[in-house]
Design a protein around this motif. Structure first.
Motif, PDB file in Angstrom:
ATOM      1  N   LEU A  55      36.380  51.803  39.406  1.00 33.86           N
ATOM      2  CA  LEU A  55      37.235  50.981  38.564  1.00 33.86           C
ATOM      3  C   LEU A  55      37.942  51.831  37.509  1.00 33.86           C
ATOM      4  CD1 LEU A  55      34.979  47.838  37.960  1.00 33.86           C
ATOM      5  CD2 LEU A  55      36.876  48.066  39.547  1.00 33.86           C
ATOM      6  N   LEU A  86      40.952  50.420  35.290  1.00 30.36           N
ATOM      7  CA  LEU A  86      40.471  49.089  34.908  1.00 30.36           C
ATOM      8  C   LEU A  86      39.351  49.318  33.903  1.00 30.36           C
ATOM      9  CD1 LEU A  86      40.338  47.785  38.532  1.00 30.36           C
ATOM     10  CD2 LEU A  86      41.769  46.785  36.779  1.00 30.36           C
ATOM     11  N   GLU A  88      35.933  42.880  36.590  1.00 30.31           N
ATOM     12  CA  GLU A  88      36.762  41.714  36.287  1.00 30.31           C
ATOM     13  C   GLU A  88      36.338  40.574  37.182  1.00 30.31           C
ATOM     14  OE1 GLU A  88      40.989  42.735  35.764  1.00 30.31           O
ATOM     15  OE2 GLU A  88      41.427  40.939  36.913  1.00 30.31           O
ATOM     16  N   SER A 100      42.841  39.082  32.535  1.00 30.46           N
ATOM     17  CA  SER A 100      43.111  40.224  33.406  1.00 30.46           C
ATOM     18  C   SER A 100      44.103  41.178  32.770  1.00 30.46           C
ATOM     19  CB  SER A 100      43.662  39.747  34.750  1.00 30.46           C
ATOM     20  OG  SER A 100      42.732  38.926  35.383  1.00 30.46           O
ATOM     21  N   ASN A 158      42.367  43.327  30.373  1.00 29.18           N
ATOM     22  CA  ASN A 158      41.518  44.329  31.015  1.00 29.18           C
ATOM     23  C   ASN A 158      42.331  45.526  31.490  1.00 29.18           C
ATOM     24  OD1 ASN A 158      39.126  45.422  32.073  1.00 29.18           O
ATOM     25  ND2 ASN A 158      39.466  44.450  34.063  1.00 29.18           N
ATOM     26  N   ARG A 159      43.575  45.278  31.851  1.00 34.80           N
ATOM     27  CA  ARG A 159      44.342  46.326  32.517  1.00 34.80           C
ATOM     28  C   ARG A 159      45.402  46.977  31.654  1.00 34.80           C
ATOM     29  NH1 ARG A 159      45.590  43.220  38.217  1.00 34.80           N
ATOM     30  NH2 ARG A 159      43.606  42.119  38.352  1.00 34.80           N
ATOM     31  N   GLN A 163      45.533  49.177  40.693  1.00 39.18           N
ATOM     32  CA  GLN A 163      44.522  48.380  39.983  1.00 39.18           C
ATOM     33  C   GLN A 163      44.157  47.157  40.827  1.00 39.18           C
ATOM     34  OE1 GLN A 163      46.234  47.590  36.089  1.00 39.18           O
ATOM     35  NE2 GLN A 163      45.211  49.369  35.207  1.00 39.18           N
TER      36      GLN A 163
END
Lengths: 478, 478
Positions: free
Chosen positions: A292, A297, A301, A310, A313-314, B362
């Motif tokens: 990840l 990332l 997730e 999301s 997170n990214r 991702q």
């Protein structure tokens, strides 16, 4: 006997059954919503009740790990419907099995009393896993409800960092004294009536709980009953300390094929044990987190997390990527004059950058893996760099030659082909050097070499590739 | 007691000692080579002999896994020097512990007799691991030297594919009958005098070797000695078949916290067992191979492999990458006219492509992981795509807006900024769609979704990004 094939089929079957029962349930609720059925009628609806009953019975038959699997595979709304139906006394076990991200969605749906009730059914080491996700007031109530020994254990377990042995140990230890015979030891076992999961050895301690050795069950059952524990026990067992790095413990488990191992404090007192199932979870989690983090990332997730979650997170790595792309773009900007004169340069430059990035990532992946296994260190850095530069030179001449020939074929310029080949070779050499140096540097300054290495390499080979190619073209072609 | 910290320190210490002893040894050999010392003097040289003796003693004290670690961390020449010093009777164990790539270098250095002698000391399941790396004539000699039962076992173990349970099972099974009492069972154990590693349960079979249940040692030691095995044994143990997928077995081990599990054939006959240490090796290997294959490395690579071997390991994906880069280059070629008019397009286009690639990777990493865990399937594909498109839209408007503003600031063209923002959003949407669809398609046609997904995504977002950006620019700006 539970056949693995059957287990697997019944697991995906269970998921399908749960989904179809949920869909029937939704159908009726929608009818109420659309006024096609009065609320009163619904409550009376036998069909509806039957569905829920059937679903609940289905869930009761499943292993907590399997219920966790189903919860993880369902979108949020359906997940919470199923979660409502799970019997309260199984909440705790199931919360332990689901992933962190899914656990948060389930905990958010429970009130304090439900959480407290679920937590109270767990062992101290299990509580320690769950505690970081609990609301503060629930955690405080929980601590108040424990007896002194368990409160102290939980507090110390919570005090270890995530990557310490203390955070993966449990307290299911069975101890005996060294001066008794095996016959007495066996009688003691029978009085206990049962042993904790994964017990493959008993821990031999003195009256101060200081560890003197371990007695494998295997030896207990094959040795003479009149022998003393002290004569049969093993004194050279691998032991851990709570502050040891968990990953080192995992390597020791693999290296010496352990099932359980004792954990002792600095005075040699037995404080807990590590089991192979905790180690397996750790290995799986580390492998996943490497994968990840290489993709940028931040954390695991939930598949059905909200779009907004999301994005959070990214975003960090996308932002870094945006900045490095902007730098590469400014490098190209320096040579706009050359591109205006030979527009073919614009079409060819991404090849130099792209192949360099791919090749650099191959090198980095090797080094990251070597660092994780402890095989890469200062004593062999020189020979690694030499080797990688050799590989890059060979690849550069080989593929650079091919692509140079293609450039010549497309644009009919012999010098353009030569520039292409040289740029490719130089960029592959840069990629090889950076591919070794970046992860080693990150490791040296104490950062995880998996996180972001790939983005940094790509940044170097993009900007470097554009600069080398356009620079050579400007010197030799214009 | 072996402290983990000490173990770890002594391991890297051992490596350092081996290296310094080797260096002394080299020094003397070089002096001979340079004629500074006659060969005769050398042979007499006490220092030299002492060094080698010291090194050999050092190696004898180390666990086979630790010798393997040292061999893997040494460049080829030094590695073979150390290998020469390892006592022949330990060759087999150590060959099992080293990585495939390093094993090949060691085997290449041994003659047939040495290999045969090393192999003859191993168990059948260990032989099965080693066999694929042995020269054909050695393997044949080996098969001839085995008794009928072990030959049949080895041949059947070799017939299973690498990813089947049959390839990771061993034959160290201890069986008992169900009609005896625990007292008799215990007496039988004591007569055996020892149990295989990892034995946590005995297998209960009838006279035809058909499995009826398992008797955990834990239960054996806590139950009443007069009870019958049949009354104490567990009948719902998880069982495997040799042709089951090893990865499914690994998941069952994690899910149900197993230490060992029986393997039976289609008639229910016990044929072997799987142990948790084989499963841990499998999990580690799979995680590594996912990481390597995402980076386009075909297989594990010896750090000190020759340049030529490394080139062979890496060339396939570099070649594919070259082709996709060439396609992207031809897409740019279509718009050379536009770039000639607005040269800023050349500088801005890699940003659109690069950020799209990062974002697509991702998404793919998430999906590859979900497929591996069995959480992604047809029933939730729609909601996954919807979510990913939502994330892409939000990121596109957000970061596309930022980069559009930057483009406006740099080049003073308001329409250029708008084109940049739209192209970024569209390319992120393309990346999201492909990021979900490509791994799912690869999974559907039975290919490993980890292998090459990343290269395919990048190819799509590169070519797609260039096409979208330059296309929009050609329509709206020229």
């Amino acid at each position: 006997m539970a056949d693995i094939q059957e287990t697997k089929e019944s697991l995906s079957e269970s998921l399908q059954q749960v989904i179809s029962l949920l869909e029937k349930h939704r159908l009726i609720e929608n009818m109420v919503h659309n006024q096609e059925m009065s609320n009163h009628e619904l409550i009376e609806s036998l069909v509806h009740k039957q569905n829920l009953n059937e679903l609940q019975k289905k869930l009761e038959l499943l292993h907590p790990a399997d219920v966790a699997y189903i919860l993880e595979a369902l979108p949020l709304e359906q997940r919470l419907d199923v979660w409502e139906l799970v019997k309260a006394d199984r909440d705790g076990e199931i919360l332990l099995e689901v992933s962190d991200a899914v656990r948060q969605t389930l905990i958010a749906d429970m009130d304090s009393d439900e959480l407290l009730a679920a937590a109270e059914r767990l062992d101290t080491d299990e509580l320690a896993d769950l505690a970081p996700d609990l609301p503060k007031d629930v955690l405080q109530d929980l601590l108040d409800s424990l007896d002194a020994q368990n409160r102290a254990r939980l507090q110390s377990a919570l005090s270890y960092s995530d990557d310490a042995v203390g955070s993966i140990m449990d307290f299911d230890i069975v101890t005996i004294r060294e001066d008794i015979t095996l016959e007495v030891a066996l009688r003691y076992m029978r009085r206990l009536g049962g042993l904790p999961d994964h017990t493959d050895k008993l821990f031999v301690v003195d009256r101060d709980d200081v560890l003197h050795g371990v007695l494998p069950l295997k030896r207990l059952v094959v040795s003479d009953l009149d022998a003393k524990v002290a004569d049969v026990m093993s004194e050279d067992a691998v032991i851990f300390h709570p502050e040891d790095i968990a990953d080192d413990a995992a390597k020791a488990f693999e290296r010496y094929d352990l099932v359980t191992a004792p954990v002792v404090d600095e005075s040699g007192k037995l404080v807990g044990r590590v089991t192979v199932d905790a180690v397996m979870d750790l290995i799986r989690e580390e492998a996943e987190s490497d994968m990840l983090s290489m993709a940028g990332l931040r954390e695991e997730e939930d598949f059905f997390a909200s779009v907004w979650k999301s994005v959070q997170n990214r975003w960090a790595w996308l932002a870094i990527n945006l900045i490095t792309a902007l730098i590469a773009s400014r490098v190209i900007g320096l040579f706009e004059g050359s591109i205006e004169k030979i527009v073919a340069l614009a079409a060819l430059m991404p090849i130099v950058a792209g192949v360099g990035g791919n090749s650099g990532n191959q090198t980095t992946t090797m080094i990251v893996r070597g660092l994780a296994l402890g095989q890469v260190a200062s004593h062999n850095m020189k020979s690694l760099i030499t080797k990688e530069l050799g590989v890059a030179l060979l690849n550069g001449l080989l593929w650079g030659g091919v692509i140079g020939a293609v450039a010549y074929a497309l644009y009919g310029s012999y010098p353009l082909g030569l520039v292409m080949m040289s740029a490719m070779t130089l960029n592959l050499l840069l990629a090889a050097l950076m591919g070794v140096v970046i992860p080693l540097m990150m490791n040296k300054i104490g950062r995880d070499p998996a996180v972001g290495s790939s983005v940094l390499i790509t940044a170097m080979t993009d900007s470097g590739g554009f600069f080398i190619f356009l620079g050579l073209a400007t010197i030799f072609l214009i």
